[in-house]
Enzyme design. Structure first.
Site, PDB file in Angstrom:
ATOM      1  N   GLU A 125       0.803  -1.217   0.000  1.00  0.00           N
ATOM      2  CA  GLU A 125       0.000   0.000   0.000  1.00  0.00           C
ATOM      3  C   GLU A 125       0.839   1.272   0.000  1.00  0.00           C
ATOM      4  OE1 GLU A 125      -3.854  -1.904   2.341  1.00  0.00           O
ATOM      5  OE2 GLU A 125      -2.329  -0.834   3.491  1.00  0.00           O
ATOM      6  N   MET A 183      -9.371  -2.398   8.460  1.00  0.00           N
ATOM      7  CA  MET A 183      -8.895  -2.573   9.829  1.00  0.00           C
ATOM      8  C   MET A 183      -8.127  -1.374  10.398  1.00  0.00           C
ATOM      9  SD  MET A 183      -7.731  -6.596   9.476  1.00  0.00           S
ATOM     10  CE  MET A 183      -7.367  -6.805  11.215  1.00  0.00           C
ATOM     11  N   GLY A 213     -12.648  -4.459   1.916  1.00  0.00           N
ATOM     12  CA  GLY A 213     -13.676  -5.351   1.403  1.00  0.00           C
ATOM     13  C   GLY A 213     -14.967  -4.577   1.164  1.00  0.00           C
ATOM     14  N   ASP A 264     -11.813  -7.355  -2.245  1.00  0.00           N
ATOM     15  CA  ASP A 264     -12.667  -8.534  -2.114  1.00  0.00           C
ATOM     16  C   ASP A 264     -14.062  -8.062  -1.748  1.00  0.00           C
ATOM     17  OD1 ASP A 264     -13.047  -9.004   1.059  1.00  0.00           O
ATOM     18  OD2 ASP A 264     -11.037  -8.238   0.666  1.00  0.00           O
ATOM     19  N   ILE A 298     -13.166  -9.235   7.580  1.00  0.00           N
ATOM     20  CA  ILE A 298     -14.557  -9.606   7.334  1.00  0.00           C
ATOM     21  C   ILE A 298     -14.621 -10.531   6.124  1.00  0.00           C
ATOM     22  CG2 ILE A 298     -16.892  -8.764   6.925  1.00  0.00           C
ATOM     23  CD1 ILE A 298     -15.574  -7.948   9.630  1.00  0.00           C
TER      24      ILE A 298
END
Length: 239
Positions: free
Chosen positions: A11, A183, A77, A207, A163
Site C-alpha cells: 500500500e 482494519m 472489502g 474482495d 470480514i
C-alpha cells in the site's frame, strides 16, 4: 506537510520509491519516510495492520511531524453490492464497528465520553474546498491515472477483524450502513480528529467481504493497492 499511511508494504512501497532521497526515521517500530512527491512535502509510513498500530502511527505524525493533513491509502472489502473489486471508495465518514458498549446502554459504535464517534472527512484537506470540489479533483486524478474503475463516496467501517462471512457482512451493512470494511481507517480518522487534523481515507476494493474473500483477496489485493496508490499520486499532484 502531508502524512500518508498504509498498513502493508503493497500500500505504500511505490510511494517510497518516488522518494529516493527520503530521510528515514524509525519510531515505535515504524519507518517514516520524509521527503517530496510532486514537489509536495510528505511523510510516508507503513503502520502495520490493525487499529492500535494505525492510531499510534497517526499520533506520531501529529506530534513529531506536525502534519497538516493525513491520508490513509489501501485496500478494503466491499459491503455495497454496487461497489466491485478494484473500485474506489473515498470516505464520507468512518466508524469503529467493533466498539461495543451496549451492555451499558450505548449503541454499537458509540465511544463513551466522546462528543463524536463518527469521524467525517474534512474538506480542509484540500485548501478548505467543499466536498464536491474534492470529488472533482479525485475524478480528475482517476482519469489521469488511466484507471477503468468507478469511484464512490461512502462510509468506511473499521475493526480488528478481517470480514469474510456473509453474516458479519450483512451485520455491518444493517447496523452501520457501511460501504467498505477494513482494519485501520476509522482509528486513523479518530486520532486525526482528536488532534484537529483533516483526514481522508482512500480505499480500493480487494474482495467482497463474503465467503469468496479467500479466493478474491490474494488475487486482487496487489492490483487494488496499486489502484489506490495511482489515484493518491495523482491527487498529490493536483493539490
Amino acid at each position: 506537510m502531508l502524512g500518508i499511511i498504509g498498513a502493508m508494504d503493497s500500500e505504500v512501497q511505490e510511494l517510497k520509491n518516488e522518494m529516493p532521497d527520503a530521510k528515514i526515521t524509525s519510531v515505535a517500530g515504524m519507518d517514516f519516510y520524509e521527503g517530496h512527491i510532486h514537489d509536495k512535502d510528505v511523510v510516508v509510513v507503513k503502520c502495520g495492520i490493525g487499529k492500535v498500530n494505525a492510531a499510534i502511527c497517526t499520533q506520531i505524525l501529529a506530534d513529531r511531524y506536525k502534519v497538516d493533513s493525513v491520508i490513509n491509502t489501501g485496500v478494503a472489502g466491499s459491503l455495497n453490492s454496487d461497489i466491485d473489486i478494484c473500485d474506489i471508495v473515498i470516505s464520507n465518514d468512518a466508524i469503529e464497528h467493533d466498539m461495543d458498549v451496549t451492555a451499558l446502554g450505548y449503541e454499537r459504535g458509540v465511544i463513551p465520553d466522546m462528543d463524536n464517534s463518527v469521524f467525517h472527512s474534512d474538506s480542509r484537506l484540500i485548501d478548505v474546498l467543499e466536498e464536491e470540489n474534492i470529488m472533482r479533483r479525485l475524478a480528475t486524478s482517476i482519469e489521469e491515472a488511466n484507471l477503468s474503475v468507478k469511484i464512490f463516496t461512502g462510509r468506511v467501517v473499521s475493526g480488528d477483524q478481517f470480514i469474510a462471512g456473509k453474516e458479519k457482512r450483512d451485520d455491518l451493512v444493517n447496523t452501520f450502513a457501511g460501504d467498505c470494511a477494513e482494519m485501520e481507517g476509522a482509528s486513523i480518522a479518530h486520532a486525526a480528529y482528536v488532534n484537529n487534523i483533516p483526514c481522508l481515507i482512500i480505499r480500493a476494493i480487494s474482495d467482497k467481504a463474503d465467503g469468496s474473500a479467500e479466493m478474491d483477496y490474494p488475487t486482487f489485493e496487489k492490483k487494488a493497492a496499486a489502484n489506490s496508490i495511482k489515484i493518491l499520486k495523482q491527487l498529490i499532484k493536483n493539490l
